[in-house]
Design a protein around this motif. Structure first.
Motif, PDB file in Angstrom:
ATOM      1  N   TRP A 180       0.837  -1.198   0.000  1.00  0.00           N
ATOM      2  CA  TRP A 180       0.000   0.000   0.000  1.00  0.00           C
ATOM      3  C   TRP A 180       0.872   1.248   0.000  1.00  0.00           C
ATOM      4  CZ3 TRP A 180      -1.540   3.067   4.593  1.00  0.00           C
ATOM      5  CH2 TRP A 180      -2.519   4.010   4.280  1.00  0.00           C
ATOM      6  N   ARG A 181       1.921   1.262   0.806  1.00  0.00           N
ATOM      7  CA  ARG A 181       2.799   2.432   0.861  1.00  0.00           C
ATOM      8  C   ARG A 181       3.664   2.552  -0.388  1.00  0.00           C
ATOM      9  NH1 ARG A 181       1.620   6.355   4.393  1.00  0.00           N
ATOM     10  NH2 ARG A 181       3.792   6.960   4.320  1.00  0.00           N
ATOM     11  N   SER A 182       3.911   1.447  -1.070  1.00  0.00           N
ATOM     12  CA  SER A 182       4.723   1.503  -2.293  1.00  0.00           C
ATOM     13  C   SER A 182       3.999   2.239  -3.417  1.00  0.00           C
ATOM     14  CB  SER A 182       5.059   0.090  -2.777  1.00  0.00           C
ATOM     15  OG  SER A 182       5.919  -0.541  -1.889  1.00  0.00           O
ATOM     16  N   TYR A 183       2.705   2.033  -3.499  1.00  0.00           N
ATOM     17  CA  TYR A 183       1.951   2.597  -4.611  1.00  0.00           C
ATOM     18  C   TYR A 183       1.130   3.813  -4.223  1.00  0.00           C
ATOM     19  CZ  TYR A 183       3.375  -1.687  -6.808  1.00  0.00           C
ATOM     20  OH  TYR A 183       4.128  -2.706  -7.313  1.00  0.00           O
ATOM     21  N   ARG A 184       1.388   4.368  -3.067  1.00  0.00           N
ATOM     22  CA  ARG A 184       0.669   5.551  -2.591  1.00  0.00           C
ATOM     23  C   ARG A 184       1.634   6.722  -2.523  1.00  0.00           C
ATOM     24  NH1 ARG A 184      -0.828   7.158   3.031  1.00  0.00           N
ATOM     25  NH2 ARG A 184      -2.600   8.532   2.773  1.00  0.00           N
ATOM     26  N   ALA A 185       1.158   7.896  -2.791  1.00  0.00           N
ATOM     27  CA  ALA A 185       1.999   9.091  -2.711  1.00  0.00           C
ATOM     28  C   ALA A 185       2.399   9.324  -1.258  1.00  0.00           C
ATOM     29  CB  ALA A 185       1.245  10.305  -3.254  1.00  0.00           C
ATOM     30  N   PRO A 186       3.662   9.650  -1.014  1.00  0.00           N
ATOM     31  CA  PRO A 186       4.100   9.853   0.378  1.00  0.00           C
ATOM     32  C   PRO A 186       3.446  11.078   0.999  1.00  0.00           C
ATOM     33  CG  PRO A 186       5.868  10.432  -1.148  1.00  0.00           C
ATOM     34  CD  PRO A 186       4.752   9.836  -1.961  1.00  0.00           C
ATOM     35  N   ALA A 187       3.071  10.952   2.273  1.00  0.00           N
ATOM     36  CA  ALA A 187       2.466  12.066   2.995  1.00  0.00           C
ATOM     37  C   ALA A 187       3.559  13.046   3.412  1.00  0.00           C
ATOM     38  CB  ALA A 187       1.723  11.546   4.213  1.00  0.00           C
ATOM     39  N   LYS A 188       3.236  14.332   3.383  1.00  0.00           N
ATOM     40  CA  LYS A 188       4.225  15.350   3.745  1.00  0.00           C
ATOM     41  C   LYS A 188       4.211  15.564   5.250  1.00  0.00           C
ATOM     42  CE  LYS A 188       4.057  17.725  -0.633  1.00  0.00           C
ATOM     43  NZ  LYS A 188       3.823  18.955  -1.347  1.00  0.00           N
ATOM     44  N   GLY A 189       5.397  15.723   5.805  1.00  0.00           N
ATOM     45  CA  GLY A 189       5.527  16.061   7.209  1.00  0.00           C
ATOM     46  C   GLY A 189       5.330  14.913   8.173  1.00  0.00           C
ATOM     47  N   ARG A 190       5.319  13.686   7.682  1.00  0.00           N
ATOM     48  CA  ARG A 190       5.136  12.538   8.567  1.00  0.00           C
ATOM     49  C   ARG A 190       6.374  11.668   8.537  1.00  0.00           C
ATOM     50  NH1 ARG A 190      -0.497   9.712   8.190  1.00  0.00           N
ATOM     51  NH2 ARG A 190       0.544   8.677   9.888  1.00  0.00           N
ATOM     52  N   ALA A 239       6.913   2.868   7.350  1.00  0.00           N
ATOM     53  CA  ALA A 239       6.616   2.783   5.922  1.00  0.00           C
ATOM     54  C   ALA A 239       7.845   2.324   5.134  1.00  0.00           C
ATOM     55  CB  ALA A 239       6.135   4.133   5.400  1.00  0.00           C
ATOM     56  N   ALA A 240       9.021   2.810   5.504  1.00  0.00           N
ATOM     57  CA  ALA A 240      10.238   2.403   4.800  1.00  0.00           C
ATOM     58  C   ALA A 240      10.541   0.935   5.034  1.00  0.00           C
ATOM     59  CB  ALA A 240      11.411   3.271   5.248  1.00  0.00           C
ATOM     60  N   VAL A 241      10.334   0.472   6.260  1.00  0.00           N
ATOM     61  CA  VAL A 241      10.602  -0.936   6.582  1.00  0.00           C
ATOM     62  C   VAL A 241       9.629  -1.850   5.850  1.00  0.00           C
ATOM     63  CG1 VAL A 241      10.588  -2.636   8.449  1.00  0.00           C
ATOM     64  CG2 VAL A 241      11.665  -0.421   8.793  1.00  0.00           C
ATOM     65  N   THR A 242       8.348  -1.510   5.865  1.00  0.00           N
ATOM     66  CA  THR A 242       7.363  -2.370   5.204  1.00  0.00           C
ATOM     67  C   THR A 242       7.517  -2.331   3.688  1.00  0.00           C
ATOM     68  OG1 THR A 242       5.690  -0.615   5.263  1.00  0.00           O
ATOM     69  CG2 THR A 242       5.692  -2.212   7.072  1.00  0.00           C
ATOM     70  N   THR A 243       7.866  -1.176   3.146  1.00  0.00           N
ATOM     71  CA  THR A 243       8.097  -1.084   1.703  1.00  0.00           C
ATOM     72  C   THR A 243       9.313  -1.915   1.297  1.00  0.00           C
ATOM     73  OG1 THR A 243       7.116   1.115   1.655  1.00  0.00           O
ATOM     74  CG2 THR A 243       8.495   0.510  -0.204  1.00  0.00           C
ATOM     75  N   ALA A 244      10.382  -1.855   2.079  1.00  0.00           N
ATOM     76  CA  ALA A 244      11.571  -2.664   1.791  1.00  0.00           C
ATOM     77  C   ALA A 244      11.249  -4.156   1.906  1.00  0.00           C
ATOM     78  CB  ALA A 244      12.706  -2.286   2.730  1.00  0.00           C
ATOM     79  N   GLY A 245      10.468  -4.523   2.916  1.00  0.00           N
ATOM     80  CA  GLY A 245      10.066  -5.925   3.068  1.00  0.00           C
ATOM     81  C   GLY A 245       9.215  -6.405   1.906  1.00  0.00           C
ATOM     82  N   PHE A 246       8.271  -5.568   1.492  1.00  0.00           N
ATOM     83  CA  PHE A 246       7.432  -5.921   0.344  1.00  0.00           C
ATOM     84  C   PHE A 246       8.272  -6.069  -0.919  1.00  0.00           C
ATOM     85  CE2 PHE A 246       5.116  -4.319  -3.393  1.00  0.00           C
ATOM     86  CZ  PHE A 246       4.209  -5.361  -3.541  1.00  0.00           C
ATOM     87  N   THR A 247       9.218  -5.161  -1.129  1.00  0.00           N
ATOM     88  CA  THR A 247      10.078  -5.231  -2.313  1.00  0.00           C
ATOM     89  C   THR A 247      10.926  -6.495  -2.291  1.00  0.00           C
ATOM     90  OG1 THR A 247      10.141  -2.822  -2.359  1.00  0.00           O
ATOM     91  CG2 THR A 247      11.815  -3.976  -3.632  1.00  0.00           C
ATOM     92  N   LEU A 248      11.464  -6.853  -1.138  1.00  0.00           N
ATOM     93  CA  LEU A 248      12.268  -8.061  -1.010  1.00  0.00           C
ATOM     94  C   LEU A 248      11.442  -9.315  -1.292  1.00  0.00           C
ATOM     95  CD1 LEU A 248      15.023  -9.297  -0.116  1.00  0.00           C
ATOM     96  CD2 LEU A 248      14.022  -9.447   2.157  1.00  0.00           C
ATOM     97  N   VAL A 249      10.248  -9.376  -0.733  1.00  0.00           N
ATOM     98  CA  VAL A 249       9.394 -10.544  -0.951  1.00  0.00           C
ATOM     99  C   VAL A 249       8.927 -10.614  -2.407  1.00  0.00           C
ATOM    100  CG1 VAL A 249       7.162 -11.568  -0.340  1.00  0.00           C
ATOM    101  CG2 VAL A 249       8.692 -10.755   1.437  1.00  0.00           C
ATOM    102  N   ALA A 250       8.602  -9.471  -3.003  1.00  0.00           N
ATOM    103  CA  ALA A 250       8.188  -9.471  -4.408  1.00  0.00           C
ATOM    104  C   ALA A 250       9.341  -9.907  -5.313  1.00  0.00           C
ATOM    105  CB  ALA A 250       7.696  -8.081  -4.802  1.00  0.00           C
ATOM    106  N   GLY A 251      10.541  -9.448  -5.022  1.00  0.00           N
ATOM    107  CA  GLY A 251      11.705  -9.869  -5.808  1.00  0.00           C
ATOM    108  C   GLY A 251      11.986 -11.355  -5.648  1.00  0.00           C
TER     109      GLY A 251
END
Length: 111
Positions: free
Chosen positions: A69-79, A84-96
């Protein structure tokens, strides 16, 4: 002169072909080992505790869903982006890994 050039071209072709065959064999062996390891982890965790295995699978699914969800969503400003970085990296690793197993693990006749 023409024979030397032809012999050099044939030798380069053979070296490249053998290199590709050896590379494919190594990648297929790695995919089989990874697939066997994942199957062993699933079997051992299920024999240890089926409830804990299902709970861990649910948490892993939530983790990967958040990463996707965080990979394909525009990043929120000021948060903060820690989780989000950890889950995105985990998702990318599992997808690869899934793509790698899809390409090289389909011909694995060892299981």
């Amino acid at each position: 002169m023409g024979i030397r050039k032809a012999a050099k071209g044939v030798s380069e072709f053979l070296i490249e072909t053998v290199g590709e065959v050896v590379g494919e064999a190594i990648l297929s062996l790695l995919a089989c080992a990874l697939l066997a390891g994942l199957a062993a982890v699933a079997y051992l965790s299920w024999t240890f505790s089926p409830r804990l295995t299902i709970a861990a699978a649910g948490l892993a699914s939530l983790f990967l869903a958040h990463g996707a969800w965080r990979s394909y969503r525009a990043p929120a400003k000021g948060r903060g982006r820690g989780l989000a970085a950890v889950t995105t990296a985990g998702f990318t690793l599992v997808a690869g890994t899934a793509l790698f197993l899809l390409v090289y693990g389909t011909g694995c006749d060892c299981l």
